[in-house]
Design a protein around this motif. Structure first.
Motif, PDB file in Angstrom:
ATOM      1  N   SER A 164       0.784  -1.207  -0.023  1.00 13.12           N
ATOM      2  CA  SER A 164       0.009  -0.025  -0.083  1.00 13.12           C
ATOM      3  C   SER A 164       0.957   1.208  -0.081  1.00 13.12           C
ATOM      4  O   SER A 164       0.388   2.392  -0.181  1.00 13.12           O
TER       5      SER A 164
ATOM      6  N   THR B  70       1.150   8.010   1.520  1.00 21.93           N
ATOM      7  CA  THR B  70      -0.308   7.991   1.635  1.00 21.93           C
ATOM      8  C   THR B  70      -0.690   8.872   2.930  1.00 21.93           C
ATOM      9  O   THR B  70       0.142   9.258   3.529  1.00 21.93           O
ATOM     10  N   GLU B  71      -2.092   9.273   2.895  1.00 17.36           N
ATOM     11  CA  GLU B  71      -2.496   9.721   4.140  1.00 17.36           C
ATOM     12  C   GLU B  71      -2.173   9.030   5.453  1.00 17.36           C
ATOM     13  O   GLU B  71      -1.896   9.575   6.486  1.00 17.36           O
ATOM     14  N   ALA B  72      -2.327   7.575   5.390  1.00 18.03           N
ATOM     15  CA  ALA B  72      -2.000   6.816   6.454  1.00 18.03           C
ATOM     16  C   ALA B  72      -0.575   7.013   6.736  1.00 18.03           C
ATOM     17  O   ALA B  72      -0.270   7.050   8.015  1.00 18.03           O
ATOM     18  N   ALA B  73       0.473   7.062   5.795  1.00 13.40           N
ATOM     19  CA  ALA B  73       1.851   7.071   6.167  1.00 13.40           C
ATOM     20  C   ALA B  73       2.141   8.404   6.820  1.00 13.40           C
ATOM     21  O   ALA B  73       2.832   8.360   7.818  1.00 13.40           O
TER      22      ALA B  73
ATOM     23  N   GLU C 266       0.025  10.241   8.683  1.00  9.76           N
ATOM     24  CA  GLU C 266      -0.638  10.453   9.901  1.00  9.76           C
ATOM     25  C   GLU C 266       0.323   9.441  10.904  1.00  9.76           C
ATOM     26  O   GLU C 266       0.502  10.055  12.140  1.00  9.76           O
ATOM     27  N   VAL C 267       1.032   8.412  10.586  1.00  2.00           N
ATOM     28  CA  VAL C 267       1.803   7.790  11.357  1.00  2.00           C
ATOM     29  C   VAL C 267       3.136   8.828  11.761  1.00  2.00           C
ATOM     30  O   VAL C 267       3.441   8.602  12.977  1.00  2.00           O
TER      31      VAL C 267
ATOM     32  N   ASN D 164       6.299  -3.595   7.332  1.00  3.02           N
ATOM     33  CA  ASN D 164       5.110  -3.283   7.882  1.00  3.02           C
ATOM     34  C   ASN D 164       4.553  -4.434   8.422  1.00  3.02           C
ATOM     35  O   ASN D 164       3.594  -5.270   7.478  1.00  3.02           O
TER      36      ASN D 164
ATOM     37  N   ARG E  64       1.959  -4.087  10.897  1.00  2.58           N
ATOM     38  CA  ARG E  64       0.883  -3.686  11.387  1.00  2.58           C
ATOM     39  C   ARG E  64       0.836  -3.087  12.854  1.00  2.58           C
ATOM     40  O   ARG E  64      -0.235  -3.030  13.414  1.00  2.58           O
TER      41      ARG E  64
END
Length: 162
Positions: A69, A76-79, A81-82, A121, A123
């Protein structure tokens, strides 16, 4: 009832911390997640509104090999955010005393940079990255410096003692 990775509710993941040869370099593996961190410092001019404080910056690189992903180039937005969660956690816990990074108020402060490289990753990125960042900060030593010159405004950076 079991976790997705087969653990029971109160089982924990094994943590492996490997310290690098250089100060501020660490690899951490927590379960299937693998993160490498490098910490470095540089003398810079301070921000005007914080003339007696150094800075702490966190940069996160998500390798596409770590997770399908993750896309090359743009995170990405998730990356993102982390990275923000780790940054906020380190800042709010005041792990780094930014006032102690001041060498000469208004002239020179240390800018500490933490580079997080997500290699795999599994999770549990936030936990692994936080452990790695803290371990790297604990082994990082900024060079000692002193003031010299005719006017006492010249910063002399001393090489680390071995």
């Amino acid at each position: 009832m079991r976790q997705v990775d087969g653990r029971r509710p109160f089982d924990y993941r094994n943590v492996i911390i490997t310290f690098g040869k250089d100060d501020g370099s660490v690899e951490v593996q927590l379960g299937q997640t693998h993160v490498m961190v490098f910490v470095m410092g540089q003398l810079v001019q301070p921000y005007r509104d914080h003339s007696n404080e150094g800075t702490l910056s966190i940069f996160t690189e998500f390798s596409p090999m770590a997770d399908p992903s993750f896309e090359p180039g743009r995170p990405t937005e998730a990356a993102i955010e982390v990275g923000h969660v780790i940054d906020r956690g380190l800042r709010e816990s005041r792990v780094v005393d930014t006032v102690s990074l001041c060498v000469l108020p208004g002239k020179f402060v240390w800018a500490i940079r933490i580079d997080l490289h997500i290699l795999d990753n599994g999770r549990n990125l936030v936990d692994t990255a936080n452990i790695a960042a803290l371990a790297a900060l604990m082994t990082f030593r900024r060079p000692e410096c002193s003031l010299g010159g005719d006017d006492g405004q010249e910063v002399i950076v001393h090489p680390p003692e071995i």
